[in-house]
Motif scaffolding. Sequence first.
Motif, PDB file in Angstrom:
ATOM      1  N   LEU A  58      -6.956  15.459  -5.902  1.00 14.64           N
ATOM      2  CA  LEU A  58      -5.653  15.604  -5.239  1.00 14.64           C
ATOM      3  C   LEU A  58      -5.564  14.775  -3.965  1.00 14.64           C
ATOM      4  CD1 LEU A  58      -4.814  19.372  -5.667  1.00 14.64           C
ATOM      5  CD2 LEU A  58      -3.823  17.413  -6.843  1.00 14.64           C
ATOM      6  N   ALA A  59      -6.660  14.660  -3.242  1.00 15.41           N
ATOM      7  CA  ALA A  59      -6.664  13.829  -2.036  1.00 15.41           C
ATOM      8  C   ALA A  59      -6.376  12.374  -2.394  1.00 15.41           C
ATOM      9  CB  ALA A  59      -7.998  13.948  -1.315  1.00 15.41           C
ATOM     10  N   THR A  60      -6.915  11.910  -3.503  1.00 15.64           N
ATOM     11  CA  THR A  60      -6.654  10.537  -3.960  1.00 15.64           C
ATOM     12  C   THR A  60      -5.194  10.375  -4.366  1.00 15.64           C
ATOM     13  OG1 THR A  60      -8.933  10.370  -4.743  1.00 15.64           O
ATOM     14  CG2 THR A  60      -7.380   8.744  -5.572  1.00 15.64           C
ATOM     15  N   VAL A  61      -4.661  11.341  -5.085  1.00 19.59           N
ATOM     16  CA  VAL A  61      -3.248  11.308  -5.476  1.00 19.59           C
ATOM     17  C   VAL A  61      -2.362  11.264  -4.230  1.00 19.59           C
ATOM     18  CG1 VAL A  61      -1.382  12.660  -6.536  1.00 19.59           C
ATOM     19  CG2 VAL A  61      -3.571  12.427  -7.716  1.00 19.59           C
ATOM     20  N   GLU A  62      -2.679  12.082  -3.257  1.00 15.24           N
ATOM     21  CA  GLU A  62      -1.868  12.145  -2.042  1.00 15.24           C
ATOM     22  C   GLU A  62      -1.943  10.858  -1.226  1.00 15.24           C
ATOM     23  OE1 GLU A  62      -3.067  15.827  -0.185  1.00 15.24           O
ATOM     24  OE2 GLU A  62      -2.168  16.989  -1.825  1.00 15.24           O
ATOM     25  N   ARG A  63      -3.107  10.217  -1.191  1.00 11.97           N
ATOM     26  CA  ARG A  63      -3.221   8.929  -0.494  1.00 11.97           C
ATOM     27  C   ARG A  63      -2.359   7.867  -1.169  1.00 11.97           C
ATOM     28  NH1 ARG A  63      -8.589  10.324   0.009  1.00 11.97           N
ATOM     29  NH2 ARG A  63      -9.210   9.032  -1.759  1.00 11.97           N
ATOM     30  N   LYS A  64      -2.394   7.846  -2.502  1.00 10.70           N
ATOM     31  CA  LYS A  64      -1.575   6.882  -3.242  1.00 10.70           C
ATOM     32  C   LYS A  64      -0.089   7.177  -3.068  1.00 10.70           C
ATOM     33  CE  LYS A  64      -4.462   4.081  -5.175  1.00 10.70           C
ATOM     34  NZ  LYS A  64      -4.434   2.644  -4.941  1.00 10.70           N
ATOM     35  N   ALA A  65       0.275   8.446  -3.042  1.00 14.08           N
ATOM     36  CA  ALA A  65       1.676   8.811  -2.815  1.00 14.08           C
ATOM     37  C   ALA A  65       2.125   8.367  -1.427  1.00 14.08           C
ATOM     38  CB  ALA A  65       1.867  10.315  -2.993  1.00 14.08           C
ATOM     39  N   ASP A  66       1.250   8.491  -0.435  1.00 18.38           N
ATOM     40  CA  ASP A  66       1.561   7.997   0.909  1.00 18.38           C
ATOM     41  C   ASP A  66       1.795   6.489   0.903  1.00 18.38           C
ATOM     42  OD1 ASP A  66       1.432  10.490   2.181  1.00 18.38           O
ATOM     43  OD2 ASP A  66      -0.710  10.271   2.656  1.00 18.38           O
ATOM     44  N   GLU A  67       0.983   5.762   0.150  1.00 17.97           N
ATOM     45  CA  GLU A  67       1.160   4.311   0.032  1.00 17.97           C
ATOM     46  C   GLU A  67       2.512   3.985  -0.608  1.00 17.97           C
ATOM     47  OE1 GLU A  67      -2.078   2.353  -1.972  1.00 17.97           O
ATOM     48  OE2 GLU A  67      -3.565   3.449  -0.805  1.00 17.97           O
TER      49      GLU A  67
END
Length: 85
Positions: free
Chosen positions: A23-32
């Motif tokens: 989920l942390a990876t998903v959230e970082r990509k969503a921020d990008e």
Amino acid sequence: MSWKWEYAFGAEEVARTAPADFLATVERKADELVRAVEALHVHGQAHRGVDPKGGDVIVPGGMFTYQVVVRSERVYVVQITYLGF
């Protein structure tokens, strides 16, 4: 209003059960994605055209599908697929 991302539909339910590192990876990509869309649509609330097509983003362990709604200044994560690899 400022650009943000959020979970929509069933993605919120999956987010409750998926591993935290995924989920942390998903959230970082969503921020990008938010930063990219914000740069492209500076005056989001004044947008009068059709919203851009969403897409799929592959991340380690799975993927997610997103949709952009320019007038709402939102990137919605509409589906998360955790494959566990």
